[in-house]
Every structure is written in C-alpha cells, then in structure tokens.
Design a protein around this motif. Structure first.
Motif, short mmCIF file in Angstrom:
data_model
loop_
_atom_site.label_atom_id
_atom_site.label_comp_id
_atom_site.label_asym_id
_atom_site.label_seq_id
_atom_site.Cartn_x
_atom_site.Cartn_y
_atom_site.Cartn_z
N LEU D 125 -3.97 2.41 -4.32
CA LEU D 125 -4.42 1.04 -4.61
C LEU D 125 -4.41 0.78 -6.11
O LEU D 125 -4.06 -0.31 -6.56
CB LEU D 125 -5.81 0.81 -4.01
N HIS D 126 -4.80 1.80 -6.88
CA HIS D 126 -4.73 1.64 -8.33
C HIS D 126 -3.30 1.35 -8.77
O HIS D 126 -3.05 0.49 -9.60
CB HIS D 126 -5.20 2.91 -9.03
N ILE D 127 -2.39 2.13 -8.21
CA ILE D 127 -0.99 1.97 -8.63
C ILE D 127 -0.50 0.58 -8.28
O ILE D 127 0.15 -0.10 -9.09
CB ILE D 127 -0.11 3.05 -7.98
N PHE D 128 -0.82 0.10 -7.07
CA PHE D 128 -0.43 -1.26 -6.69
C PHE D 128 -0.98 -2.26 -7.69
O PHE D 128 -0.29 -3.17 -8.14
CB PHE D 128 -0.97 -1.60 -5.30
N LEU D 129 -2.25 -2.06 -8.04
CA LEU D 129 -2.89 -2.99 -8.95
C LEU D 129 -2.15 -3.03 -10.29
O LEU D 129 -1.82 -4.11 -10.80
CB LEU D 129 -4.34 -2.58 -9.17
N TRP D 130 -1.86 -1.86 -10.84
CA TRP D 130 -1.21 -1.84 -12.15
C TRP D 130 0.20 -2.39 -12.07
O TRP D 130 0.66 -3.05 -12.99
CB TRP D 130 -1.20 -0.41 -12.71
N LEU D 135 3.89 -6.66 -13.54
CA LEU D 135 4.88 -7.67 -13.17
C LEU D 135 4.55 -9.04 -13.76
O LEU D 135 5.39 -9.93 -13.79
CB LEU D 135 4.97 -7.77 -11.64
N GLN D 136 3.31 -9.20 -14.22
CA GLN D 136 2.93 -10.46 -14.85
C GLN D 136 3.53 -10.63 -16.24
O GLN D 136 3.49 -11.72 -16.81
CB GLN D 136 1.41 -10.56 -14.99
N LEU D 137 4.06 -9.55 -16.79
CA LEU D 137 4.68 -9.66 -18.11
C LEU D 137 5.85 -10.64 -18.02
O LEU D 137 6.41 -10.86 -16.95
CB LEU D 137 5.20 -8.29 -18.57
N LEU D 180 5.66 3.02 -15.58
CA LEU D 180 4.42 2.69 -16.27
C LEU D 180 3.26 2.52 -15.30
O LEU D 180 2.16 3.02 -15.54
CB LEU D 180 4.59 1.40 -17.06
N ALA D 181 3.52 1.83 -14.17
CA ALA D 181 2.44 1.62 -13.21
C ALA D 181 1.94 2.95 -12.68
O ALA D 181 0.74 3.22 -12.62
CB ALA D 181 2.93 0.75 -12.05
N LEU D 182 2.89 3.80 -12.35
CA LEU D 182 2.53 5.12 -11.85
C LEU D 182 1.77 5.90 -12.93
O LEU D 182 0.75 6.53 -12.68
CB LEU D 182 3.81 5.85 -11.47
N PHE D 183 2.30 5.79 -14.12
CA PHE D 183 1.74 6.54 -15.24
C PHE D 183 0.31 6.06 -15.55
O PHE D 183 -0.62 6.86 -15.66
CB PHE D 183 2.65 6.36 -16.44
N ILE D 184 0.16 4.76 -15.66
CA ILE D 184 -1.18 4.24 -15.97
C ILE D 184 -2.14 4.54 -14.83
O ILE D 184 -3.26 5.00 -15.03
CB ILE D 184 -1.13 2.71 -16.21
N GLY D 185 -1.66 4.32 -13.60
CA GLY D 185 -2.51 4.59 -12.44
C GLY D 185 -2.97 6.03 -12.42
O GLY D 185 -4.16 6.32 -12.34
N ILE D 186 -2.02 6.94 -12.52
CA ILE D 186 -2.36 8.37 -12.48
C ILE D 186 -3.26 8.74 -13.65
O ILE D 186 -4.24 9.47 -13.49
CB ILE D 186 -1.07 9.21 -12.48
N THR D 187 -2.92 8.22 -14.82
CA THR D 187 -3.70 8.57 -16.00
C THR D 187 -5.15 8.14 -15.84
O THR D 187 -6.08 8.95 -15.97
CB THR D 187 -3.12 7.87 -17.24
N LEU D 188 -5.35 6.87 -15.51
CA LEU D 188 -6.72 6.36 -15.46
C LEU D 188 -7.50 6.97 -14.30
O LEU D 188 -8.68 7.27 -14.42
CB LEU D 188 -6.72 4.83 -15.37
N TYR D 189 -6.80 7.19 -13.20
CA TYR D 189 -7.46 7.77 -12.03
C TYR D 189 -7.88 9.21 -12.33
O TYR D 189 -9.04 9.58 -12.17
CB TYR D 189 -6.48 7.73 -10.85
N VAL D 255 6.96 6.76 -4.73
CA VAL D 255 7.86 6.03 -3.84
C VAL D 255 7.31 4.63 -3.53
O VAL D 255 8.06 3.69 -3.31
CB VAL D 255 8.08 6.85 -2.56
N ALA D 256 6.01 4.49 -3.58
CA ALA D 256 5.40 3.21 -3.24
C ALA D 256 5.83 2.10 -4.19
O ALA D 256 5.99 0.95 -3.79
CB ALA D 256 3.88 3.32 -3.23
N VAL D 257 6.00 2.43 -5.47
CA VAL D 257 6.39 1.39 -6.41
C VAL D 257 7.81 1.61 -6.92
O VAL D 257 8.20 1.04 -7.93
CB VAL D 257 5.43 1.32 -7.61
N GLY D 258 8.58 2.43 -6.21
CA GLY D 258 9.99 2.52 -6.54
C GLY D 258 10.33 3.31 -7.77
O GLY D 258 11.31 3.05 -8.45
N TYR D 259 9.51 4.33 -8.07
CA TYR D 259 9.92 5.26 -9.12
C TYR D 259 10.58 6.43 -8.42
O TYR D 259 10.05 6.96 -7.44
CB TYR D 259 8.70 5.72 -9.93
#
Ligand SMILES: Nc1ncnc2c1ncn2[C@@H]1O[C@H](COP(=O)(O)OP(=O)(O)OP(=O)(O)O)[C@@H](O)[C@H]1O
Ligand SMILES: Nc1ncnc2c1ncn2[C@@H]1O[C@H](COP(=O)(O)OP(=O)(O)OP(=O)(O)O)[C@@H](O)[C@H]1O
Ligand SMILES: [Mg+2]
Ligand SMILES: [Mg+2]
Lengths: 245, 319, 374, 311, 245
Positions: D125-130, D135-137, D180-189, D255-259
């Motif tokens: 869920l974190h990864i989805f959020l990030w 994507l808002q960029l 980045l999403a994966l990275f930020i998600g994993i990092t913060l989690y 795989v969820a966010v296509g990395y």
C-alpha cells in the motif's frame, strides 16, 4: 583561601522523595574530602550534583567559581574542570584504553590527537597501565580498568576529582592497586571528593570526613577524630557495623 | 460402438464432487471479476456457468478458481481445475508442448494501441521513442514483436495490475497503452466524457483467440466443453434466447435436436436430454453472454459477431 | 571546619517545580534554541499536512453520490470519493463469499475479534481461554463452511476478505509458535547433532527465500505430487506454508531471548536438581519469551500484513479483495480511497497488536530490575 | 575458531542434505510433468528471450539475448533496489530512531507517529501511495528544468543536461518513477523498523556510558557518534541483518508498479515458456543464495566487531 | 566418621588451561569448610565441580556416597542432596519468592504444592523474609534476595550446602544480614563448603579453612591457626592484602 566547591542549602528531590536535605559544604582548593554513610544516604546523589549529572531543585552550588543554578548553568565549563570516576568504571568498551583517554581531550578540548596521546600515555604510566594502552577494556582486570578510568578523568586536567565508590566493584586484591594509585594522586595536591568505605584510605589521605544519612550531612570532622570518637549517634552505629562486617 | 458416456473420468469426478471447478483470471473486467456482491461476472465466468448448467442443470454449481497467468496451465494440468476460461490465447505450443487442449473460442481479441488525442499520434509508426504501458506477461512479447516488425524504438513499462497501468497512462507516464482492445474499449467507456480525449489507433496486432482449455487425454470432457459453447452459438443463430427457450416453437429439426426434443445429443456426452435447454435458460445464448459482458462498454462486437453477420462465430452442426 | 548536625531534617515536599502548562510546554518544546527551531519547523510541516489532508479527506470529500455512481466524484473540486468505498464495502470485507450468506462471515469475524480482545486480558488467561478458543474456532468453522444447521455449504475457496486474513493470521501464528519454540530450543543446544544441523538449515533457508515464491511453488507443485482426489484446499496449503514460515522467523527471535538469558539461570536450575523439562518450561522459556516479546509481536504484525501475498495463489484475502474492487471500471481513478480504507483496517489490527505489546512490556518491566533509559 | 569451523561444516552438511531433497523434489515434479505431456528442462535458458528488459544496467533485447541474460538483468535490478534501499533506510532509520530519544517532545511524537504509521500498514500500500504521488509530477513537456540540470517529471527524474526530444528525454542520469516509488516505499517502510531497532539498541546501553560521556564534558552529538552508536550497532546488527534481508525479499513487490526486478522478469518468462517449475527453481535459488551471502557477510562483520565485546 | 564429600586427585581443564590441579579434600558430615584464595585460584571451579555444574577430567569425587566420575554420574541424586547459593543470587525473576522456593520440591521431589509451600514458608521465616513471600525478586534488596536464595536451596533439604561468595555482590550493611543468617544455619549442624573472604565469618563458624592458589590447595587449617599463623608464604601474602584493603 579560595574554595573550589561551595554548596549552600542544597535540596534535591527524586519525584517526591527528598534525597538531599539542606546540604552545606565547602571544599578548599587542594582539599581532600571523604564522604561516607549508609546505603541510600545520598552520597552518590550529592557527588553527581556537583558535576551536573543530576539536577537539584533549590540552593546554590559553585564549582571552580562557576555557579550552577537549579535551572542549570555553564555545565560544559564545570565538567571540563571536574573529573569523575565511577564505581562501575564506565569505560567505553569499543575503544582501546588510549582511545578512551584521548576522546574527550580531542573532541571537547580541541587538543590535537598527538598531543592528547602524549598526555594520555604519561598519565597511563602514572597509574601503571601504560603497557595496556592498546588493549580493550574487556581484556583488563577490574583494578586495571578502574585505574584507566582514573587516567581518563585526569586527561582533562581537572581541578577537582570526584570518586564514587571507586573500589567497591573490585576484588579485595585489586582494591589495593586502585587505592595505592589514589593515594599517590592525593599527594599531588589535587582537590578531591571521594565516596568510599575504605577507612584505611580515609585515614591516610582525607583532610576531612563527611558523614551522611537520610540525605543530610550529620558530621564533618578530620578522620582521626571521626573514626576515633564519632560524635553523632548514627555515625557511631554505622562505624560499628562497618568494623564488624 | 460408442464408449459409454460415463467413461469421462473428469465428468464422473465433477458429478461426484457436485461442483465444477473452473479456472478464471478473476481480476479482469468483462471476462471475470467479482461484482460488488462477490459474484463472478464476465464472459469467461458465464462460459463456466454454461458448462455447469449443462452438467447439473444448475449454473450456480461452479467453483471459480482465480489463477494468475503463470498458474493457468499448471492448474489445468494438475487437476486443480476441470476447465480453464482464463484469458488463454489458443496457440500451437500450448497444445503441443504444454498439455492443454483448446475446446472453444469464446472471444476473439487483438492488441490495440490507445493514445491521448492531444499527442496527435495517428498511427503506430509515429511512435518512435515512445514509452508504452502494458501488463506484465502476455503483452510484453507481443509488443516486442510488433515494434520490432515496424522498426520502431519503444520503452516498455510493465505492470502487474491493470489498475496501476491505467492510472499511469492517465497521468501521462507513458505515451501509449498497449492492451487488449476489449479492455481498452471498456476503459474508454468508464472515462465517460473524458474517454473522447483518447483514441484507439486503427492498427491492431495479433490474433488472440481466447479459448476455454481442458487437459489432454479426456476426449469426452473436451466434447462437453466444446459443444456447450457450440450450443450457445447455435442458439443465437436460431434465435433461441434465455427468455424464449421454454416456449420456442420446436418445428425446425435443428431446434428439436438442440433442445433435446429429438435425438440423444446429451446422452452421447453423458449429459441429460435437456442439457442445452438448461444452458440457454440459465445463461443464455452466446450473443446474450457477450451483451452482458461487453454491452455496457460500447465496443463493437467485431469479429465476435456471428459468421452470418460477418464475424467469426460459427456453430458446427449439431446432429 | 568541623560540623555536627543538630536536628534531623524531616523530608519536605518538593517545591512546586516550574509548574503550569506554559512552563511544561517550554521544557518539552522550547528547552533550547535548537529544540525551538525543530519545534517550529516540524510544527509547521505537520499543520500544513494535516490541513490538506482534512481538506481532501473530509471537507471536500464525497461520502455518497446519491445513486449517481462514481462519475459524480469527477466533478472539479471534489476531494476524496468515499462513496466508492461504500459501494465496494462488502466485496472488500468478504470477497467472493456468497452475498446472501455474508452475515455468517460477519459473525465469524466478530467472534475472532472478540476473542482477541478477551485473550488480551490477563485475568482470562488459563485453560478456560484455550477452551473458549476451541469453541470459537469451531464456531468460526461452522459459520464459514456451513453444511450443518441448515446453513448452505460454502467451500473455503470461496471465503474472502477480512475473515480469511484473520483466520490465516490466527492459525498460522498459533501453529507456528510451538514449532518455533521447538526449533529455537533445538538450535540453541550447546552441542547438537543432525537435529541441530537440520534446524539451522531449515531456519536459514526458510528465512532466505521469499514467501511469495514458496507459496507459488506450493500451489504449482503440490497438486502434481498428490492424486487428484486428495485435493487439499488452498486455504489449508497456505495455512501450512504460513505456519512453517512463521516458525522459522519466530525461532530466530526466540533464540535471541534464549541467548540473552544469563547462564546463572541454567546453573541455578541445575543446582536445584530440576529436570530438563521443568528447567525449560518453567524457568527458561517464560523468561526468554518475555524478553523478546516486542520482537515476537513484530513477527506477528509482519505476518498479519504478509497474509496479503496469498493473492499469488488466488485466495481472496483483504488486500486481494481490495484490488479486485479497484479493477471494476466503476472505480476507475478512485483506487486511492479504496487502498486508504484497507490501510486503515490493517492499521487498526496491527496497531492494536503493537500497542498491546508495549503495554505488556511495561507490565513485565515492573517485575524486572529495569535499566532506566538515558 | 575451530568451533566456528565445525559449525560451518555442520551447516554445510545440512544444506547438502536439503539441497539433495529439493533436487529430488524438482526431479520428481519434472518427471511428473513430462508424463503429463508438459515440456520441461532448463534448455529454454539459452533460447532467445521474447521480451526486452529496458531499465537495467544490462540491456536485454527481445529476440536477440537469451533468457539467461534476462535473468541476470533482473538480478542486477533486484540488487540495485536492495542496496539502494539498505543504504537509505539505514540513514532514515537511524535518524528517526534517535529522534525518538530527542529532548524535543514534538520530534519524539512525530517520530513515534511515523513508526506506527509505517510499520502497521502493508508495504504494498505504501508503494501504491508513492507511485500515485510520483505520477502527479508534471509530464515531460510541461516540466521545468531546474538550473537546466534537474528535470522532475512523471517519466522519471532526469539529471545532467536533460533534453526533451519528442517522446524521449535524454539526460546523463535518470531514474524511473517505478524505481523511485519502490525505493521510497521500501526505504520509509524499512526505516520504521530500523528506527525501532536503533531505539532498542541505544536503550540497551548502560546508563553509565551516557553518564561517563557527560562527566567527561562530551557534547551530545559526540556522545552519540563516538560512544553510543558504535556500541548500539553491535546489539543492533542481528536484527538489522533481518531487516536487510527483508528489503531484498520485499523488492519482489516491484512487479506491482512495473519495476523489472528478478521476480517480475521471472513471472514474465514463466508465462512465456510455461516452465513454471524450472523458473521457480531458479527464483528460489537466486533469493536463497543472495540471502545467505548477505547474512554470512553480516556475520563476518559481527565477528570482526566482536573483538572488544568479550562479554 | 562418615565423609559427606570426598575428592581425590581431581584435575580439571578449561580447554588447555589447567584450572584444578590434583585436589585432595574430604569433608565430614556436619563439617563447615571455608575456602579462600586470590581471584582466579579455582575456588568457584572447585565448588561447581562438587554438584556437577562443571565437569572434570580426571580424579574421583564422591558426594553423599555417590561417585561422580569424569564422565558424569547420578547427577540428579547428587543435586537433590546438595544445595547451592550463588554470588549473583540467580533467583528466577519471573516467579515470586514463594514460587522460587516451591518449584524444585514440587517438580523434582514430587512434593504436593501445599506441603512445599508450608516447608518454604517455614524456611523463609527462618531467614526472616517470610513477609516478602509474594513479592518478586526485583522488589527485594540484595541482602533479602540472597537470603531467599539460601531458603530456596534449603527447601530441598540438602545434606551439604555450597556457597560461592554469597556476600560479595552486596552492600556492606546487607553483608551483615546474610552472614548472620549463615551463621545461624551453621549452628544447625548442616555440612557446608563456603567460598568467602569474610574473615569474621570464617573465624566464627568454620571448622577448617582451605586456601587455594593457581588451582591448587596450598593450606588447610583451622581458622584460628590459618589467620593467626599462616604457614604457606602465598597465604601470608594474601592475608596481608586482605587485612590492608
Ligand atoms: N533516579 C532516582 N529516582 C528515584 N530515587 C532515587 C534515584 N536515585 C537515587 N534515588 C534514591 O535516593 C536515595 C539516595 O540515593 P544515592 O544513590 O545517592 O545513595 P548512596 O548514598 O549513594 O547509596 P549507596 O551507598 O547504596 O550507593 C536512595 O534512597 C535512592 O533510592
Ligand atoms: N568457562 C571457563 N573457560 C575458561 N577458563 C575459565 C572458565 N571459568 C574459569 N576459568 C578460568 O579458570 C580459573 C579459575 O576460575 P575460578 O572462577 O574457579 O576462580 P575463583 O577462584 O572462583 O576466582 P574469583 O575469586 O575471581 O571468583 C581462572 O583463571 C579463570 O580465568
Ligand atoms: Mg552510591
Ligand atoms: Mg569465583
């Protein structure tokens, strides 16, 4: 005569427990004080107030001319002028003996590493552990560790040394090593406040003995007088136990 | 002499179990996706329902097993499912190498390209250097083949979840969405007015006959799956619908045979006489199935029209 | 120089220490200059974030579309579209469990939740709680499967949503726990033979492969081994995989507790002539488990969250159900709301667990000579 | 020393036994598959891959490079996210962990809230959020290049002379939003867990160490950096190892966010070739081997660090 | 006269370190032995061999008529007849005082809980901690904890009690409590082997003092003789230190 330490009407509470009650004490430059008293009488609390490891709630405390208020004060300067040796040594286990001794001079005093090492080696030699300078604390005996702790405190060139039962965590044979070192130091004319039950030491070096009970100073007297003819009834009882044990 | 109908081990097992296990994807709208009430909906789900209706006379006796693309063939092989209607494309190697046998195409699909109108792209050869969103799995090699063929460089971004892919596409993470045209159509539909801001390019790629598959080695079972589908297509050709199947005039011999008024088509497969009636009355004919799944999406029926109307859906004679 | 005290000084109450909320706030937030800067910066960031969240999630949110469908939320200026969550609520909570029967899943779920709450209260601990759990699990099974008392049969492949998540976590953890203890004890042995070697290998291997891959393998390869009529349900397979994995992770945690125990405890037990069994069950384990309680709860929390990977074998747990909900074209563009809602459910359960472990920890610390934090 | 070697020997033996068992299982299964008419074997590894791997240090072209090379590319991607994650999660974790010991009550409170919010919600869920946030960029065409060097778009963050060219952006360095999403998600989690480890480790330190540092007049920062953290590290190492391995295994959520990590590429391959058992065997082997290497390395570091810890 | 403990030519190594060297010692029933010697001399090792917490490599050891071989022996019976009190107390912190005392009797002796509790309360009363029976060890002072440890060992009704420096982890005042308890016990006629440096205690209760150094027994003598006129030079040096400290 200039006093290195002046305590006036000092009170301290832990929560609602009144741990130090209206303490009055002045220590002259180069004076050597031994503090004794039963367990829980507030000896440690007193000594820890002196270098600001503990705070107090009312009264006045002046160390090396710097006033510590209940709200704090220039703690840094005070601590650089006051050395402390703990019962549990509290050496940094992940540093060698030499690193233990140079950490504070290099970081808090801004001494160069080389200079700090020279000073440290000299002091380590004086407490006779120079040959262990590159060992880790865990590789030393208790007595050696405590002597390193003394050298570490001396490295900051303090004007006042505080000892909190420096020998009570030691084996009987090691106690002697450390006491010998302290006696030698005492004869160099540094002021010291020492909590200990070692009567031999008190007799040999103390200028005055302070007896505490229930957070109060009950009697202050030169050792010969104190051990010979204690006047306060609590002190008499205490000395009776001590001799018996 | 025909072997006894009961000689289908799968059928015997299904009957004993009292429920058909049917492998579906379970996460793809229009094919198989639980609705708000948790009921599996879509053309694949309905195809499963039809088989259950044929066997038990009760289309609800289906246990849907949700399968990931990777699991589909193995689940079929291992016996975990009796039949798979799981967006499986009928390919040769799947039959020759993977032990699956395709019984009936219930949907002809193809790959399509969706682009924002604003990008002014009108054909795929204008896509040089474009970033392409697609789903992981089947789409990846197809895209590689296609762009290689037209000599266009592209950057793939692959997703496990269609939802994430669509989100990325809408945010302009990529320039193109490469996806099944059926799915693209319903995606456009759900965008409402905004749907018009995206165009499906005229080019399509690939043949994607999505078919129901069974294990090799149980021919009777294969027959049941195939002719259940066949009956539904035939019913559409004949004009038999869910609503009128009970009252349909049985004058035409083809109708008679299909509805079990005459002959023993059901018995030849180990089914009841009225199997086809059950299928049609509970699920409907092929056209109704299609309409239920795709009608809302506004996509044209295209190749899925009856052959008579220019599509590919053609029922074999049932006699 | 000399001094002799006169009267004993009676203890006095401490002076009203810089009291009042202003002084306390100053001590907490503005004790030093650096602290004040930190307070201002963090405070501003927090307020900004909270304000925007409020705007999006409450002020401009749409809680109902009045039957217009999610399209109504596409209007400009609309924040969160909670109406979507309302539409999909039962799918998210119960997955593909038959719609008319979902009251059963609801009750079953409530039974589990009540049992968690009851188990958390020390005054209920004892054999009676075990009995209650047995009854509760039986009730759960009866309600979910049915087939008796006139309840229609619902195979476990059709279970879904939160009940699946809860039962998987409950059973996986409770089956994994005893196994973990055995593994930890075997591995902790001073000298071990093949048993220890196997325990080491098992623990290390299980901890080094992703559960995802193992579940996948189990789902793919398992059926190939077994005759078809042996069709073990997916739920059961996942439960076994979960128990085995939890066991490996927990075993390491428990071993840490065993190692932290002072040698003197073993020696005292030996000196008293206690048998190995008594030493282990009465002296060693209670202490070892208590010391690593927070870590144990962390593993529980981890596996509670990890239940979501059962999606790879097509089980409909809470997370999978949520994903399916977002696959509906009607929900297009509102997945954030759905995922936030699911996150909230996970948070509720996991936070309850971690808060409870902190509470237990404090209770335990009270009976232990604690070292006060600096 | 000799003891450690004997231990290692025993572990090796155990792995040999287990390896044998696993091999037997795979063998039986593939036999089983063959008997059901499913093609099997590892020969497919040398066939040309049918899908490209674009975002990897090792480019894999469809139809040219082999499946084996695609595996390697995926492995590199997995390792990339893992090491990046370990590095940044450690930093964030230490900062937050120390923040929970701060003298400032607000900092303590926020760090606590951070930890609770992170660790009680599944990583996915974190990864989805990030990913949603990234994507808002702005799209590449609308993005503003800061100082002409940094271009933050929803296609990725481009560094060093980004030039927009049609659909493409050329730049010296870029990261995709998926990574980045994966990275930020994993990092913060993971940082939340590391923060708890740090807090516990620092708390386990004897009070005397703080007091001795104070008595020597060391500043709080020096105390933390030179006295507290080095000692805390020793206590924290075993649980840290677990967290690091957790990052590695959690990277399969890519795989969820296509990395395109190892797992994602394996999944694609599996769908393509249908050789589930073989592909999964490779997957298990990869994760097991890397995990065991990482934990061996951490153990080595622990032993190296243990010279002062004769407790 | 029956010997409760007989040690003959006992040798023990830690790895390659020769910790106990050809120890010979016999303790008669009801005899009270005090063992002393410098740190690392092997006192603890010896005492721990006696109830089989440590193994030894050669020699013979017979406790209560049961032979312990280097390969082990009937440890369970030995341990039920031998009680041990450790320097660090080693109470079970998760059990109340009473639970600490009843665990062994109920599980190892098969006593009923009620009976065990009665016995325990009686013994706790004897060491004067009965009123703390339902507290946890952490809620007691060190002296109280050590007395509970003594009661716990007594609950197994041992014929021989082993003490390993039972007072060295205590504050001076608490030392007295525990020593008083031990003196009272000693007068009940239970055999005991006690490692301690408390000369007062040794003088008062010991039948014989055993002096050890470097793993060897150097001198065995009645306390009056040993403290008055130690004969071995190492003992003389050791006693000199001890008196000084
Ligand atoms: N952090 C604290 N919180 C509450 N009470 C404390 C704290 N530290 C000490 N005390 C109490 O204050 C009193 C004095 O303690 P202090 O450590 O100064 O005694 P002491 O004379 O040094 O004793 P000892 O000889 O045992 O070291 C004791 O009753 C103790 O319980
Ligand atoms: N487990 C062990 N492994 C290796 N050497 C040991 C071990 N235990 C003790 N020793 C060594 O054996 C010698 C005797 O130890 P022991 O503990 O018996 O001495 P002690 O007389 O009880 O000393 P102390 O008065 O300090 O307690 C010491 O040199 C010690 O270093
Ligand atoms: Mg003190
Ligand atoms: Mg000893």
């Amino acid at each position: 005569m200039s006093d290195i330490l002046r305590i006036r009407n000092l009170d301290k509470w832990y929560g609602s427990y009144h741990a130090l009650r209206s303490i009055e004490l002045a220590v002259a430059d180069q004076e050597r004080i031994v503090v004794c008293g039963p367990s829980g009488s507030g000896k440690s609390s007193l000594i820890r107030c002196i270098n600001g490891i503990e705070s107090f709630q009312s009264g006045a405390l002046e160390v090396c001319g710097i006033a510590l208020k209940p709200e704090g004060g220039d703690l840094t300067t005070v601590r650089r002028n006051v050395g402390m040796v703990f019962q549990q040594f509290n050496l940094f286990p992940h540093m060698t003996v030499l690193e233990n001794c140079t950490l504070a001079p290099t970081t808090a005093r801004g001494m160069s590493l080389k200079e700090a090492q020279a000073v440290a080696m000299e002091l380590l030699a004086r407490v006779r552990v120079a040959e262990h300078a590159h060992k880790y604390p865990a590789q030393l005996s208790g007595g050696q560790q405590q002597r390193v702790a003394i050298a570490r405190a001396l490295c900051m060139k303090p004007r006042l040394m505080l000892f909190d039962e420096p020998t009570s965590a030691l084996d009987p044979e090691m106690v002697k090593e450390v006491l010998d070192t302290m006696v030698a130091l005492a004869h160099e004319g540094m002021a010291m406040v020492c909590v200990t039950h070692e009567m031999g030491f008190a007799r040999q070096v103390a200028d005055r003995v302070v007896f505490m009970d229930e957070g109060q100073v009950l009697e202050v007297a030169p050792p010969a007088e104190f051990f010979g003819t204690p006047r306060h009834p609590r002190a008499q009882a205490f000395l009776g136990d001590l001799l018996h044990a | 002499q025909q072997p006894a109908a009961a000689s289908s081990p799968t059928l015997a097992q299904v009957k004993q179990r009292g429920v058909l296990t049917c492998g579906v994807i379970g996460s793809s709208a229009n094919f198989s996706l639980p609705d708000s009430q948790g009921v599996m909906r879509g053309i694949d789900a309905d195809s499963c329902r039809s088989i259950a209706a044929a066997i038990f006379g009760d289309g609800s006796k289906v246990k849907y097993v949700s399968l990931t693309p990777a699991q589909r063939l193995v689940a079929l092989q291992s016996g975990e499912v009796d039949v798979a209607y799981a967006n499986l494309t009928w390919t040769m190697t799947r039959e020759t190498k993977s032990g699956a046998q395709f019984a009936a195409v219930n949907f002809y699909d193809a790959w399509g390209f969706l682009v924002p109108k604003a990008s002014k792209v009108t054909a795929t050869n204008k896509l040089n250097g474009a970033t392409v969103c697609m789903l992981a799995g089947a789409a990846e090699p197809r895209a590689a083949e296609y762009f290689d063929k037209i000599k266009i460089r592209y950057k793939p971004v692959t997703f496990a979840e269609g939802e994430q892919m669509r989100k990325a596409y809408l945010a302009k993470r990529c320039d193109v969405m490469f996806h099944d045209i059926s799915a693209i159509a319903s995606f456009k539909q759900t965008l409402g007015a905004q749907g018009d801001e995206h165009v499906l390019l005229a080019e399509t790629y690939g043949r994607e006959p999505l078919a129901g598959a069974v294990r090799k080695g149980d021919d009777r079972w294969f027959d049941i799956v195939r002719y259940t589908w066949n009956a539904q297509v035939l019913a559409e050709e004949l004009g038999i619908t869910q609503a009128n199947v009970k009252t349909f005039p049985t004058t035409d011999p083809a109708v008679k045979r299909l509805l079990g008024v005459e002959g023993d088509l059901g018995a030849s497969m180990g089914l009841e006489k009225d199997w086809a009636v059950n299928v049609i009355s509970q699920v409907g004919n092929y056209g109704e199935m299609w309409e239920r799944a795709f009608g809302k999406s506004g996509m044209p029926r295209g190749p899925n029209k009856l052959a008579a109307n220019g599509g590919l859906m053609y029922a074999f004679p049932m006699q | 120089m000399n001094y002799l005290a006169g009267e004993r000084i009676p203890p006095r109450p401490p002076p009203a220490a810089a009291s009042g909320w202003l002084a306390r706030a100053r001590a907490l937030f503005f004790a030093t200059k650096a602290s004040a800067v930190v307070t201002v910066l963090l405070g501003a960031a927090t307020v900004w974030l909270a304000w925007h969240l409020w705007l999006w999630g409450v002020r401009h949110a749409m809680f109902s579309t009045g039957g217009q469908g999610s399209q109504a939320c596409l209007a400009p200026g609309v924040g969160a579209c909670w109406a979507v969550v309302g539409d999909k609520l039962r799918l998210i909570l119960f997955g593909i469990y038959p719609y008319e029967q979902q009251w059963r899943a609801g009750i079953a779920m409530a039974i589990l939740v009540v049992m968690y709450a009851v188990s958390a209260m020390p005054r209920f601990w004892g054999w009676r709680l075990s009995a209650a759990w047995t009854v509760a699990l039986a009730a759960f099974g009866v309600l979910m499967w049915g087939g008796v008392f006139g309840l229609p049969w619902v195979p476990d492949d059709q279970w879904g949503g939160l009940p699946v998540t809860l039962i998987l976590a409950t059973l996986g953890i409770s089956a994994g726990f005893p196994l973990a203890i055995v593994l930890a004890l075997v591995r902790h042995q001073a000298k071990g033979g093949v048993g220890k070697a196997l325990a080491v290998a098992y623990i290390e291997l299980a901890r080094s492969v992703p559960l995802l891959a193992v579940l996948f393998l189990a789902s793919v390869m398992f059926p190939l081994f077994l005759p078809p009529e042996w069709n073990l349900s997916k739920l059961f397979r996942v439960f076994v995989a979960f128990a085995l994995f939890t066991a490996a992770y927990l075993a390491e945690v428990i071993r840490g507790g065993l190692q932290a125990l002072p040698l003197g405890q073993y020696e005292a037990a030996a000196a008293l002539g206690l048998s190995r069994w008594v030493t282990t069950t009465r002296v060693i384990l209670p202490q070892a488990l208590a010391t690593v309680l927070p870590a144990i709860v962390n593993v529980f929390i981890g596996f509670f969250k990890a239940t979501s990977i059962v999606v790879v074998i097509g089980l409909f747990d809470l997370m999978t159900a949520a994903k399916r909900a977002t696959a509906d074209p009607q929900v297009e563009g509102f997945s954030t709301e759905v995922y936030l809602f699911v996150a909230l459910i996970y948070f509720a359960f996991c936070y309850a667990m971690s808060a409870y472990s902190a509470h237990l920890q404090r209770r335990l610390d009270a009976s232990r000579p604690g070292t006060p934090p600096p | 020393m000799s003891l450690r070697w004997r231990d290692a020997g025993r572990q090796a033996m155990a792995f040999a036994i287990l390896g044998g068992l696993l091999f037997l299982m795979f063998h039986l299964t593939s036999e089983n598959l063959r008997s059901r008419g499913i093609h099997s074997g590892f020969g497919f590894l040398w066939e040309p891959a049918r899908t490209p791997v674009a975002d990897s240090p090792l480019k894999v072209e469809a139809g040219v490079d082999s499946y084996a090379k695609a595996f390697v590319a995926g492995a590199l991607n997995s390792l990339k996210i893992t090491f990046a994650g370990i590095f940044s999660a450690t930093i964030v974790g230490v900062v937050v962990g120390l923040g929970r010991l701060s003298t400032n009550a607000l900092a303590r409170l926020l760090c606590r809230g951070y930890v609770e919010a992170m660790r009680n919600v599944p990583l996915l869920l974190h990864i989805f959020l990030w990913y949603g946030i990234l994507l808002q960029l702005p799209a590449a065409a609308d993005a503003h290049a800061w100082g002409g060097q940094v271009l933050a778009t929803n296609r990725g963050i481009y560094l060093f002379n980004p030039v927009v060219d049609g659909f493409e952006v050329h730049a010296g360095l870029f990261v995709t939003p998926e990574f980045l999403a994966l990275f930020i998600g994993i990092t913060l989690y993971t940082a939340a867990f590391i923060a708890e480890i740090v807090r516990a480790a620092v708390g386990s330190l004897q009070r005397g160490q703080w007091e001795a540092s104070t008595a020597l007049g060391l500043s709080r920062a020096t105390t933390l950096r030179r006295v507290v953290l080095p000692q805390a590290l020793r206590v924290a190492l075993p649980p840290l190892t677990s967290e690091y391995l957790g990052i590695f295994k959690n990277s399969t959520l890519a795989v969820a966010v296509g990395y395109q990590d190892f797992m994602a590429i394996s999944n694609t391959m599996l769908t393509e070739t249908g050789q589930a058992v073989e592909v999964m065997a490779v997957v298990m082997a990869f994760y097991a081997v890397v995990s065991l290497l990482v934990s061996a390395a951490m153990h080595g570091y622990e032993h190296r660090n243990a010279r002062w810890g004769l407790r």
